[in-house]
Motif scaffolding. Structure first.
Motif, PDB file in Angstrom:
ATOM      1  N   THR A  53       0.848  -1.199   0.000  1.00  0.00           N
ATOM      2  CA  THR A  53       0.000   0.000   0.000  1.00  0.00           C
ATOM      3  C   THR A  53       0.879   1.243   0.000  1.00  0.00           C
ATOM      4  O   THR A  53       0.640   2.193  -0.756  1.00  0.00           O
ATOM      5  N   THR A  54       1.901   1.235   0.843  1.00  0.00           N
ATOM      6  CA  THR A  54       2.828   2.367   0.877  1.00  0.00           C
ATOM      7  C   THR A  54       3.469   2.568  -0.488  1.00  0.00           C
ATOM      8  O   THR A  54       3.554   3.693  -0.992  1.00  0.00           O
ATOM      9  N   ASN A  55       3.905   1.491  -1.114  1.00  0.00           N
ATOM     10  CA  ASN A  55       4.524   1.562  -2.437  1.00  0.00           C
ATOM     11  C   ASN A  55       3.568   2.193  -3.451  1.00  0.00           C
ATOM     12  O   ASN A  55       3.967   3.044  -4.251  1.00  0.00           O
ATOM     13  N   GLY A  56       2.310   1.785  -3.417  1.00  0.00           N
ATOM     14  CA  GLY A  56       1.316   2.344  -4.320  1.00  0.00           C
ATOM     15  C   GLY A  56       1.082   3.826  -4.074  1.00  0.00           C
ATOM     16  O   GLY A  56       0.935   4.618  -5.022  1.00  0.00           O
ATOM     17  N   LEU A  57       1.050   4.232  -2.806  1.00  0.00           N
ATOM     18  CA  LEU A  57       0.850   5.643  -2.480  1.00  0.00           C
ATOM     19  C   LEU A  57       2.038   6.492  -2.925  1.00  0.00           C
ATOM     20  O   LEU A  57       1.857   7.623  -3.408  1.00  0.00           O
ATOM     21  N   VAL A  58       3.243   5.959  -2.805  1.00  0.00           N
ATOM     22  CA  VAL A  58       4.434   6.669  -3.279  1.00  0.00           C
ATOM     23  C   VAL A  58       4.359   6.844  -4.800  1.00  0.00           C
ATOM     24  O   VAL A  58       4.598   7.928  -5.326  1.00  0.00           O
ATOM     25  N   GLY A  59       4.010   5.778  -5.508  1.00  0.00           N
ATOM     26  CA  GLY A  59       3.869   5.868  -6.960  1.00  0.00           C
ATOM     27  C   GLY A  59       2.814   6.867  -7.372  1.00  0.00           C
ATOM     28  O   GLY A  59       3.019   7.671  -8.295  1.00  0.00           O
ATOM     29  N   ARG A  60       1.690   6.842  -6.706  1.00  0.00           N
ATOM     30  CA  ARG A  60       0.612   7.798  -6.992  1.00  0.00           C
ATOM     31  C   ARG A  60       1.090   9.230  -6.771  1.00  0.00           C
ATOM     32  O   ARG A  60       0.808  10.121  -7.569  1.00  0.00           O
ATOM     33  N   TYR A  61       1.807   9.460  -5.683  1.00  0.00           N
ATOM     34  CA  TYR A  61       2.298  10.795  -5.354  1.00  0.00           C
ATOM     35  C   TYR A  61       3.173  11.348  -6.480  1.00  0.00           C
ATOM     36  O   TYR A  61       2.997  12.484  -6.929  1.00  0.00           O
ATOM     37  N   VAL A 118       8.269   6.078   5.510  1.00  0.00           N
ATOM     38  CA  VAL A 118       8.885   5.573   4.281  1.00  0.00           C
ATOM     39  C   VAL A 118       9.920   6.584   3.781  1.00  0.00           C
ATOM     40  O   VAL A 118       9.712   7.791   3.875  1.00  0.00           O
ATOM     41  N   THR A 119      11.025   6.044   3.286  1.00  0.00           N
ATOM     42  CA  THR A 119      12.022   6.852   2.585  1.00  0.00           C
ATOM     43  C   THR A 119      12.402   6.086   1.339  1.00  0.00           C
ATOM     44  O   THR A 119      12.294   4.857   1.304  1.00  0.00           O
ATOM     45  N   GLY A 120      12.818   6.802   0.323  1.00  0.00           N
ATOM     46  CA  GLY A 120      13.227   6.094  -0.877  1.00  0.00           C
ATOM     47  C   GLY A 120      13.474   6.991  -2.053  1.00  0.00           C
ATOM     48  O   GLY A 120      13.500   8.219  -1.943  1.00  0.00           O
ATOM     49  N   THR A 121      13.643   6.325  -3.176  1.00  0.00           N
ATOM     50  CA  THR A 121      13.934   6.995  -4.436  1.00  0.00           C
ATOM     51  C   THR A 121      13.051   6.404  -5.522  1.00  0.00           C
ATOM     52  O   THR A 121      12.889   5.183  -5.599  1.00  0.00           O
TER      53      THR A 121
END
Length: 131
Positions: A53-61, A118-121
């Motif tokens: 879910t977090t991954n999807g929200l990051v992609g959406r952002y 979450v942190t990332g690139t």
């Protein structure tokens, strides 16, 4: 698009519905994502958001910022503190590099009341003239 460009922050209300719906949509049936009692038995104060879910929200952002022609090429995230119901996660980002191939690297942070969730690139490509 330029290095140093900041994405507008996005506030996401972390609700039980969001947590459970994200887990079900990603077929993650671990009880800690939908059953508060069992989550507490396993040492968590409540259910918490799964990484998909977090991954999807990051992609959406990122795609919401760069538009519908943006293509996610790579998403590399790391989880920190959990997202529990009743909190708010605020996503922020900054363009950190531009590639000669039309890609951009965006540094992402998602924080809630406990700290960094979450942190990332994220590496994206955006067709010329679209961003």
């Amino acid at each position: 698009m330029k290095v140093g460009e900041e994405l507008a922050p996005l506030e996401i209300a972390v609700t039980r519905t969001l947590i459970v719906a994200g887990a079900v949509a990603s077929r993650d049936y671990q009880d800690v994502h939908h059953d508060a009692e069992l989550a507490r038995e396993k040492g968590s104060p409540d259910i918490f958001m799964n990484i998909l879910t977090t991954n999807g929200l990051v992609g959406r952002y990122v795609t919401d910022h760069f538009g519908p022609s943006a293509v996610l090429r790579r998403v590399a995230i790391r989880l920190g503190v959990p997202n529990y119901p009743g909190d708010t996660m605020v996503l922020s980002g900054k363009v950190t590099a531009l590639g000669d191939d039309g890609t951009a690297e965006v540094s992402i942070v998602g924080a809630n009341g406990l700290g960094r969730h979450v942190t990332g690139t994220v590496t994206i490509s955006v067709p010329e003239g679209s961003a």
